[in-house]
Design a protein around this motif. Structure first.
Motif, PDB file in Angstrom:
ATOM      1  N   GLY A  48     -19.940   2.900 -22.135  1.00 16.83           N
ATOM      2  CA  GLY A  48     -19.214   3.276 -23.125  1.00 16.83           C
ATOM      3  C   GLY A  48     -17.576   2.633 -23.633  1.00 16.83           C
ATOM      4  N   ASP A  49     -17.131   4.212 -22.553  1.00 12.26           N
ATOM      5  CA  ASP A  49     -16.056   4.483 -23.246  1.00 12.26           C
ATOM      6  C   ASP A  49     -14.527   3.133 -22.563  1.00 12.26           C
ATOM      7  N   ILE A  50     -15.506   3.387 -21.145  1.00 10.53           N
ATOM      8  CA  ILE A  50     -14.406   2.657 -20.863  1.00 10.53           C
ATOM      9  C   ILE A  50     -14.761   1.443 -21.381  1.00 10.53           C
ATOM     10  N   ALA A  51     -16.015   0.672 -21.346  1.00 10.98           N
ATOM     11  CA  ALA A  51     -15.902  -0.827 -21.722  1.00 10.98           C
ATOM     12  C   ALA A  51     -14.936  -0.992 -22.683  1.00 10.98           C
ATOM     13  N   ARG A  52     -14.641   0.194 -24.265  1.00 14.08           N
ATOM     14  CA  ARG A  52     -13.891  -0.016 -25.247  1.00 14.08           C
ATOM     15  C   ARG A  52     -12.652   0.009 -24.626  1.00 14.08           C
ATOM     16  N   VAL A  53     -11.790   1.263 -23.212  1.00 15.22           N
ATOM     17  CA  VAL A  53     -10.726   1.108 -23.594  1.00 15.22           C
ATOM     18  C   VAL A  53     -10.632   0.058 -23.122  1.00 15.22           C
ATOM     19  N   TYR A  54     -11.008  -0.721 -21.521  1.00 10.27           N
ATOM     20  CA  TYR A  54     -10.546  -2.217 -21.237  1.00 10.27           C
ATOM     21  C   TYR A  54     -10.482  -3.306 -22.160  1.00 10.27           C
ATOM     22  N   LEU A  55     -11.592  -3.342 -23.253  1.00 13.09           N
ATOM     23  CA  LEU A  55     -11.809  -4.337 -24.444  1.00 13.09           C
ATOM     24  C   LEU A  55     -10.468  -4.713 -25.020  1.00 13.09           C
ATOM     25  N   TYR A  56     -10.010  -3.016 -25.533  1.00 11.00           N
ATOM     26  CA  TYR A  56      -8.870  -2.708 -26.024  1.00 11.00           C
ATOM     27  C   TYR A  56      -7.984  -3.351 -25.694  1.00 11.00           C
ATOM     28  N   MET A  57      -7.132  -3.023 -24.412  1.00 11.54           N
ATOM     29  CA  MET A  57      -6.110  -3.227 -23.573  1.00 11.54           C
ATOM     30  C   MET A  57      -5.963  -4.269 -22.787  1.00 11.54           C
ATOM     31  N   ASN A  58      -7.162  -5.420 -22.928  1.00  8.98           N
ATOM     32  CA  ASN A  58      -7.245  -6.773 -23.168  1.00  8.98           C
ATOM     33  C   ASN A  58      -6.880  -7.271 -24.476  1.00  8.98           C
ATOM     34  N   SER A  59      -7.315  -6.704 -25.226  1.00 17.41           N
ATOM     35  CA  SER A  59      -6.531  -7.155 -27.125  1.00 17.41           C
ATOM     36  C   SER A  59      -5.084  -6.479 -27.357  1.00 17.41           C
ATOM     37  N   LYS A  60      -4.564  -5.048 -27.035  1.00 20.24           N
ATOM     38  CA  LYS A  60      -3.827  -5.553 -27.277  1.00 20.24           C
ATOM     39  C   LYS A  60      -2.383  -6.120 -26.357  1.00 20.24           C
ATOM     40  N   TYR A  61      -2.560  -5.766 -25.393  1.00 12.19           N
ATOM     41  CA  TYR A  61      -1.287  -6.754 -24.518  1.00 12.19           C
ATOM     42  C   TYR A  61      -2.201  -8.072 -23.514  1.00 12.19           C
ATOM     43  N   GLU A  62      -3.014  -8.431 -23.973  1.00 18.59           N
ATOM     44  CA  GLU A  62      -3.349  -9.357 -23.562  1.00 18.59           C
ATOM     45  C   GLU A  62      -3.967  -9.762 -21.755  1.00 18.59           C
ATOM     46  N   MET A  63      -4.283  -8.061 -22.064  1.00 19.52           N
ATOM     47  CA  MET A  63      -4.613  -7.716 -19.964  1.00 19.52           C
ATOM     48  C   MET A  63      -6.075  -9.079 -19.550  1.00 19.52           C
ATOM     49  N   SER A  64      -5.516  -9.605 -18.900  1.00 23.94           N
ATOM     50  CA  SER A  64      -7.086 -10.569 -17.925  1.00 23.94           C
ATOM     51  C   SER A  64      -7.824 -10.038 -18.139  1.00 23.94           C
TER      52      SER A  64
ATOM     53  N   LYS B 283     -20.239 -11.522 -26.267  1.00 27.73           N
ATOM     54  CA  LYS B 283     -19.415 -12.559 -25.594  1.00 27.73           C
ATOM     55  C   LYS B 283     -18.826 -13.657 -26.810  1.00 27.73           C
ATOM     56  N   LYS B 284     -20.166 -13.965 -27.174  1.00 31.28           N
ATOM     57  CA  LYS B 284     -18.920 -15.696 -28.014  1.00 31.28           C
ATOM     58  C   LYS B 284     -17.996 -15.136 -29.078  1.00 31.28           C
ATOM     59  N   SER B 285     -17.838 -13.810 -29.518  1.00 28.67           N
ATOM     60  CA  SER B 285     -17.183 -13.059 -30.497  1.00 28.67           C
ATOM     61  C   SER B 285     -15.147 -12.585 -29.237  1.00 28.67           C
ATOM     62  N   PHE B 286     -15.939 -13.488 -28.198  1.00 26.99           N
ATOM     63  CA  PHE B 286     -13.983 -12.729 -27.800  1.00 26.99           C
ATOM     64  C   PHE B 286     -14.034 -14.295 -27.087  1.00 26.99           C
ATOM     65  N   LYS B 287     -14.217 -15.523 -27.156  1.00 25.93           N
ATOM     66  CA  LYS B 287     -14.304 -17.127 -26.378  1.00 25.93           C
ATOM     67  C   LYS B 287     -12.556 -17.017 -26.301  1.00 25.93           C
ATOM     68  N   SER B 288     -11.787 -16.634 -27.850  1.00 27.01           N
ATOM     69  CA  SER B 288     -10.578 -16.944 -27.813  1.00 27.01           C
ATOM     70  C   SER B 288      -9.578 -16.245 -27.289  1.00 27.01           C
ATOM     71  N   ILE B 289     -10.334 -14.950 -27.314  1.00 19.51           N
ATOM     72  CA  ILE B 289      -9.117 -14.165 -27.044  1.00 19.51           C
ATOM     73  C   ILE B 289      -9.374 -13.142 -25.396  1.00 19.51           C
ATOM     74  N   ALA B 290     -10.154 -13.069 -24.825  1.00 18.04           N
ATOM     75  CA  ALA B 290     -10.847 -12.277 -23.949  1.00 18.04           C
ATOM     76  C   ALA B 290     -10.271 -12.318 -22.449  1.00 18.04           C
ATOM     77  N   ILE B 291     -11.040 -13.937 -22.150  1.00 20.53           N
ATOM     78  CA  ILE B 291     -10.747 -14.427 -21.104  1.00 20.53           C
ATOM     79  C   ILE B 291     -10.005 -15.151 -20.489  1.00 20.53           C
ATOM     80  N   LYS B 292      -8.421 -14.521 -20.065  1.00 21.90           N
ATOM     81  CA  LYS B 292      -7.822 -15.206 -19.643  1.00 21.90           C
ATOM     82  C   LYS B 292      -7.173 -16.015 -18.388  1.00 21.90           C
ATOM     83  N   SER B 293      -6.673 -16.745 -18.116  1.00 13.84           N
ATOM     84  CA  SER B 293      -6.642 -17.420 -16.681  1.00 13.84           C
ATOM     85  C   SER B 293      -5.807 -16.299 -15.427  1.00 13.84           C
ATOM     86  N   ASP B 294      -5.724 -16.606 -14.158  1.00 16.04           N
ATOM     87  CA  ASP B 294      -4.803 -15.585 -13.776  1.00 16.04           C
ATOM     88  C   ASP B 294      -3.608 -16.010 -14.102  1.00 16.04           C
TER      89      ASP B 294
END
Length: 336
Positions: A210-226, A274-285
Motif C-alpha cells: 500500500g505504501d508503494i502504491a500511494r507513492v506511485y499514485l502521488y508521483m503520477n498526480s504531481k509530476y504526470e509520470m505515466s 479505476k474509473k476515478s483515474f480515467k482522466s489523470i492517471a494513464i498517460k500515453s508513452d
C-alpha cells in the motif's frame, strides 16, 4: 520475461569497473565531482545514507537529493529507524546509518559492503522518471540532476524516499514491483523481500504494498509520470488491501513540514476505483517525452561547448551560455 533498457555504455568499453555484486560502472564527472555510473545511467554509492554537517548540506539548493538525505536522516526518520523492506532497525555510527541484522534475521546475499549500510531507496526509481528525458540519454542521473530542474525535484522528493539495506536497494535496481514465484528468501527466511534477476522484478512484503502504491499514485498526480493500465489496476488493488498505518501518516506530515507538500493519497486515504483515474492517471508513452526546457538546453550547451567555454573568463561564461542556449533553442524549433 526480462525488460530491455537502453545502455549508455557497453561493459566491454575501456575503463569499466566490475563491482562487488558483479555489476559494472564507469567513472564520470559532473560539476567537477567524480562519480561511478552504471550502464543504465544510475549512480553507484549516491544513495548511501550518511549525515553530512548541516553547513555542507545547506550549500545545496532548497530542493536537492543531497539536502533530502540529511533531512530524512535527522528530521524525519530520526525516531523511526526501520529499514523499509526488511524491517531491520538501524543506528548511526560515525555519521553513517548501519543496519542491525539480528533485529530482522537478515542474511547477506552477496554484497557485504552494501549490506552493511543503509541507503535511500527511490520507491519510483530515478531511472523510471528519467529514462525518457534527453538529459538521461546524454549522461544519466548525474547529468539530469544538473541540467533538468523537474528531474532534480523528483529525485529529491522525500515522499518517494525510504531507508533500505543497501544490498536490497542495489538488487532491486530499477526493477518494477510485481510477483516473484517460489519466494527464494535470499535475504533470510524472515525477510519477505524477493528480487528476480531473471524476470527483472521485485516483490515487496505485503505490508509495504500500500505504501508503494500511494507513492506511485502521488508521483503520477504531481509530476504526470505515466502509468500503464495494468500497473494502475495493481496499484489500486495494493492501496485498497493495505491501508495507511500510523507511521505512514506521521511521515507524510513531517515531509509536508520540510518539503512543503503532502501526499493526498495518504492524508485523504480511501479505497480507490479505476474509473476515478480515467482522466489523470494513464498517460500515453508520448506524454513522457520531454520538450526542450531552457534549463536542459543550457545543460546541453555547457556540455557541448565545454571546449569553447574554457577560453572565456569565468565571469562572462553565464552570459555566453544563455546566448548560446537561446540560439540552440531557436535552431531546434526551426528544424522541427
Amino acid at each position: 520475461m526480462a525488460t530491455e533498457s537502453y545502455q549508455l555504455f557497453s561493459t566491454s568499453d575501456k575503463d569499466i569497473k566490475q563491482l562487488e555484486d558483479d555489476s559494472y560502472a564507469k567513472e564520470v564527472t559532473f560539476n567537477n565531482i567524480s562519480m561511478l555510473m552504471t550502464p543504465d545511467g544510475d549512480l553507484v554509492d549516491e544513495d548511501v545514507a550518511t549525515i553530512e554537517d548541516e553547513v555542507v548540506s545547506l550549500i545545496s539548493s532548497k530542493k536537492s537529493f543531497r539536502r533530502s538525505k540529511r533531512v530524512l536522516a535527522t528530521k524525519i526518520y530520526n525516531k523511526h529507524r526501520i529499514a523499509f523492506y526488511s524491517g531491520c532497525t538501524y543506528r548511526v555510527r560515525d555519521k553513517k546509518l548501519v543496519p542491525t541484522f539480528n533485529t530482522c534475521g537478515y542474511k547477506i546475499r552477496k554484497s557485504r559492503t552494501r549490506a552493511r549500510r543503509i541507503e535511500w531507496e527511490h520507491i519510483v526509481p530515478a531511472h523510471r522518471f528519467g529514462k525518457d528525458l534527453r538529459c538521461w540519454n546524454r549522461g544519466g542521473r548525474g547529468y539530469c540532476r544538473t541540467s533538468n530542474q523537474k528531474f532534480a525535484e523528483m529525485e529529491a522528493d522525500m515522499h518517494n524516499l525510504v531507508p533500505a539495506i543497501g544490498e536490497i536497494n542495489g538488487d532491486r535496481s530499477n526493477f518494477p514491483y510485481g510477483e516473484v514465484p517460489n519466494e527464494p528468501r535470499a535475504y533470510g527466511k524472515d525477510v519477505d523481500m524477493e528480487v528476480s534477476f531473471k524476470l527483472d522484478r521485485a516483490e515487496a512484503p505485503d505490508n509495504r504494498l500500500g505504501d508503494i502504491a500511494r507513492v506511485y499514485l502521488y508521483m503520477n498526480s504531481k509530476y504526470e509520470m505515466s502509468l500503464g493500465e495494468e500497473e494502475l489496476k495493481r496499484l489500486i488493488s495494493w492501496n485498497n488491501s493495505d491501508a495507511v498505518d500510523e507511521w505512514e501518516i506521521e511521515k507524510n506530515s513531517l515531509v509536508k513540514i520540510h518539503q512543503g507538500d503532502d501526499n493526498p493519497f495518504v492524508s485523504d486515504y480511501r479505497e480507490l476505483e479505476k474509473k476515478s483515474f480515467k482522466s489523470i492517471a494513464i498517460k500515453s508513452d508520448s506524454s513522457s517525452s520531454e520538450s526542450s526546457s531552457f534549463d536542459e538546453v543550457k545543460g546541453d550547451v555547457e556540455k557541448d561547448f565545454e571546449w569553447l567555454l574554457k577560453f572565456i573568463p569565468a565571469k562572462y561564461q553565464p552570459v555566453v551560455i544563455i546566448i548560446l542556449a537561446i540560439l540552440v533553442m531557436f535552431y531546434r524549433r526551426r528544424k522541427k
